[in-house]
Design a protein around this motif. Structure first.
Motif, PDB file in Angstrom:
ATOM      1  N   SER A 218      -8.565   0.394  -5.287  1.00  0.00           N
ATOM      2  CA  SER A 218      -7.729   1.430  -4.666  1.00  0.00           C
ATOM      3  C   SER A 218      -6.901   0.855  -3.526  1.00  0.00           C
ATOM      4  N   GLY A 219      -7.543   0.029  -2.695  1.00  0.00           N
ATOM      5  CA  GLY A 219      -6.819  -0.606  -1.599  1.00  0.00           C
ATOM      6  C   GLY A 219      -5.734  -1.532  -2.105  1.00  0.00           C
ATOM      7  N   SER A 220      -6.025  -2.258  -3.188  1.00  0.00           N
ATOM      8  CA  SER A 220      -5.037  -3.165  -3.773  1.00  0.00           C
ATOM      9  C   SER A 220      -3.850  -2.396  -4.334  1.00  0.00           C
ATOM     10  N   VAL A 221      -4.112  -1.260  -4.974  1.00  0.00           N
ATOM     11  CA  VAL A 221      -3.029  -0.416  -5.490  1.00  0.00           C
ATOM     12  C   VAL A 221      -2.143   0.063  -4.345  1.00  0.00           C
ATOM     13  N   ALA A 222      -2.754   0.424  -3.227  1.00  0.00           N
ATOM     14  CA  ALA A 222      -1.990   0.865  -2.056  1.00  0.00           C
ATOM     15  C   ALA A 222      -1.095  -0.262  -1.549  1.00  0.00           C
ATOM     16  N   VAL A 223      -1.641  -1.489  -1.483  1.00  0.00           N
ATOM     17  CA  VAL A 223      -0.851  -2.637  -1.040  1.00  0.00           C
ATOM     18  C   VAL A 223       0.308  -2.893  -2.001  1.00  0.00           C
ATOM     19  N   ILE A 224       0.036  -2.782  -3.300  1.00  0.00           N
ATOM     20  CA  ILE A 224       1.078  -2.995  -4.310  1.00  0.00           C
ATOM     21  C   ILE A 224       2.201  -1.979  -4.153  1.00  0.00           C
ATOM     22  N   LEU A 225       1.858  -0.702  -3.995  1.00  0.00           N
ATOM     23  CA  LEU A 225       2.872   0.339  -3.867  1.00  0.00           C
ATOM     24  C   LEU A 225       3.709   0.162  -2.601  1.00  0.00           C
ATOM     25  N   ILE A 226       3.034  -0.156  -1.495  1.00  0.00           N
ATOM     26  CA  ILE A 226       3.750  -0.371  -0.243  1.00  0.00           C
ATOM     27  C   ILE A 226       4.736  -1.527  -0.372  1.00  0.00           C
ATOM     28  N   THR A 227       4.277  -2.617  -0.978  1.00  0.00           N
ATOM     29  CA  THR A 227       5.129  -3.803  -1.122  1.00  0.00           C
ATOM     30  C   THR A 227       6.312  -3.537  -2.038  1.00  0.00           C
ATOM     31  N   LEU A 228       6.076  -2.851  -3.154  1.00  0.00           N
ATOM     32  CA  LEU A 228       7.171  -2.529  -4.068  1.00  0.00           C
ATOM     33  C   LEU A 228       8.215  -1.637  -3.395  1.00  0.00           C
ATOM     34  N   ILE A 229       7.759  -0.672  -2.615  1.00  0.00           N
ATOM     35  CA  ILE A 229       8.687   0.205  -1.887  1.00  0.00           C
ATOM     36  C   ILE A 229       9.527  -0.596  -0.900  1.00  0.00           C
ATOM     37  N   LEU A 230       8.880  -1.511  -0.181  1.00  0.00           N
ATOM     38  CA  LEU A 230       9.609  -2.338   0.784  1.00  0.00           C
ATOM     39  C   LEU A 230      10.629  -3.232   0.087  1.00  0.00           C
ATOM     40  N   ILE A 231      10.238  -3.828  -1.030  1.00  0.00           N
ATOM     41  CA  ILE A 231      11.162  -4.691  -1.775  1.00  0.00           C
ATOM     42  C   ILE A 231      12.369  -3.892  -2.245  1.00  0.00           C
ATOM     43  N   ARG A 232      12.109  -2.701  -2.756  1.00  0.00           N
ATOM     44  CA  ARG A 232      13.212  -1.855  -3.249  1.00  0.00           C
ATOM     45  C   ARG A 232      14.146  -1.466  -2.104  1.00  0.00           C
ATOM     46  N   LEU A 233      13.597  -1.142  -0.959  1.00  0.00           N
ATOM     47  CA  LEU A 233      14.429  -0.778   0.193  1.00  0.00           C
ATOM     48  C   LEU A 233      15.273  -1.964   0.654  1.00  0.00           C
ATOM     49  N   ILE A 234      14.693  -3.153   0.620  1.00  0.00           N
ATOM     50  CA  ILE A 234      15.421  -4.349   1.054  1.00  0.00           C
ATOM     51  C   ILE A 234      16.568  -4.669   0.095  1.00  0.00           C
ATOM     52  N   THR A 235      16.302  -4.580  -1.196  1.00  0.00           N
ATOM     53  CA  THR A 235      17.261  -5.057  -2.198  1.00  0.00           C
ATOM     54  C   THR A 235      18.224  -3.986  -2.709  1.00  0.00           C
ATOM     55  N   ARG A 236      18.010  -2.730  -2.352  1.00  0.00           N
ATOM     56  CA  ARG A 236      18.805  -1.642  -2.929  1.00  0.00           C
ATOM     57  C   ARG A 236      20.287  -1.808  -2.650  1.00  0.00           C
TER      58      ARG A 236
END
Length: 242
Positions: A218-236
């Motif tokens: 569960s913690g790993s899924v949270a880290v994955i989602l947070i990181t994907l959101i940050l990547i998308r915000l950076i690259t959008r």
């Protein structure tokens, strides 16, 4: 919709094939190192304490994290510019690259596990006797799941760091390294491995605490989602460098 789906599929397939070829080269190098350690041990050469007890999977398990971090960084530089210049939207690249990372993270445990089984058959090495296997209570399923989840996260961390440098330059890009270190430290604390000791220096926690598998996942899924959101915000809206 069909055009978008086709673009995502093309990006994910191309990147998986390209990065998969790098992965095979990486595994070949690790295999040579493993064979070299085995030969050195058999002729009486002193090697690092504990490494002689490790199998091919154990050595690969730890070294793959660095490999995935590096190719994650590369994906932010080489692949992003290439695909956007060839008409792929930033969103389609993001989706395709994320799918390719999932494919690679699933393929690694399968290929390494199969390779370790073949090596074990040839050398009669007991995989259950390795320190890594004992950490997982001799559960191959748990170890393979941990392997896939962790290397996927390391890929995302590299992708996030690379994206930060790509968009913001070297000075502000350093901040994304700090973000990645915090997320990796949290993830490793969940799985109780190499970087978990970082928290002991700053927070009143100990690496001796017990974390259940559902909590780790569960913690790993949270880290994955947070990181994907940050990547998308950076690259959008990132400006593509020519």
């Amino acid at each position: 919709m069909k055009k978008t789906s086709s673009a995502v599929t093309r990006v994910s397939t191309d990147m998986f094939i390209q990065q998969g070829s790098w992965a095979l080269g990486f595994l070949f190098i690790v295999l040579l190192i493993y064979i070299g350690v085995g030969i050195g041990t058999s002729v009486g050469v002193n090697v690092r304490e504990g490494i002689a007890e490790e199998d091919f999977f154990s050595i690969t398990y730890r070294s793959t994290k660095g490999f995935m971090l590096v190719i994650g960084i590369i994906s932010a530089y080489g692949f992003l510019s290439y695909y956007v210049r060839h008409g792929v939207t930033r969103k389609d690249f993001f989706n395709g690259a994320a799918v390719a990372a999932v494919y690679l993270s699933l393929a690694f445990p399968v290929v390494v596990g199969l390779g370790n089984w073949i090596i074990g058959m040839v050398t009669s090495h007991d995989a259950g006797s390795t320190p890594l296997m004992q950490e997982f209570d001799n559960s191959w399923l748990l170890m393979l799941a941990s392997y896939g989840v962790q290397i996927f996260i390391y890929y995302l961390m590299g992708w996030m760091i690379g994206s930060g440098f790509y968009r913001f330059g070297w000075i502000r890009g350093l901040g994304w390294i700090a973000v990645a270190l915090v997320l990796i430290g949290f993830m490793d604390a969940l799985w109780q491995f190499e970087l978990a000791s970082i928290w002991e220096q700053w927070l009143p926690v100990t690496t001796a605490f017990s974390v259940t598998l559902p909590v780790s996942l569960s913690g790993s899924v949270a880290v994955i989602l947070i990181t994907l959101i940050l990547i998308r915000l950076i690259t959008r809206r990132v400006t593509i460098k020519m």
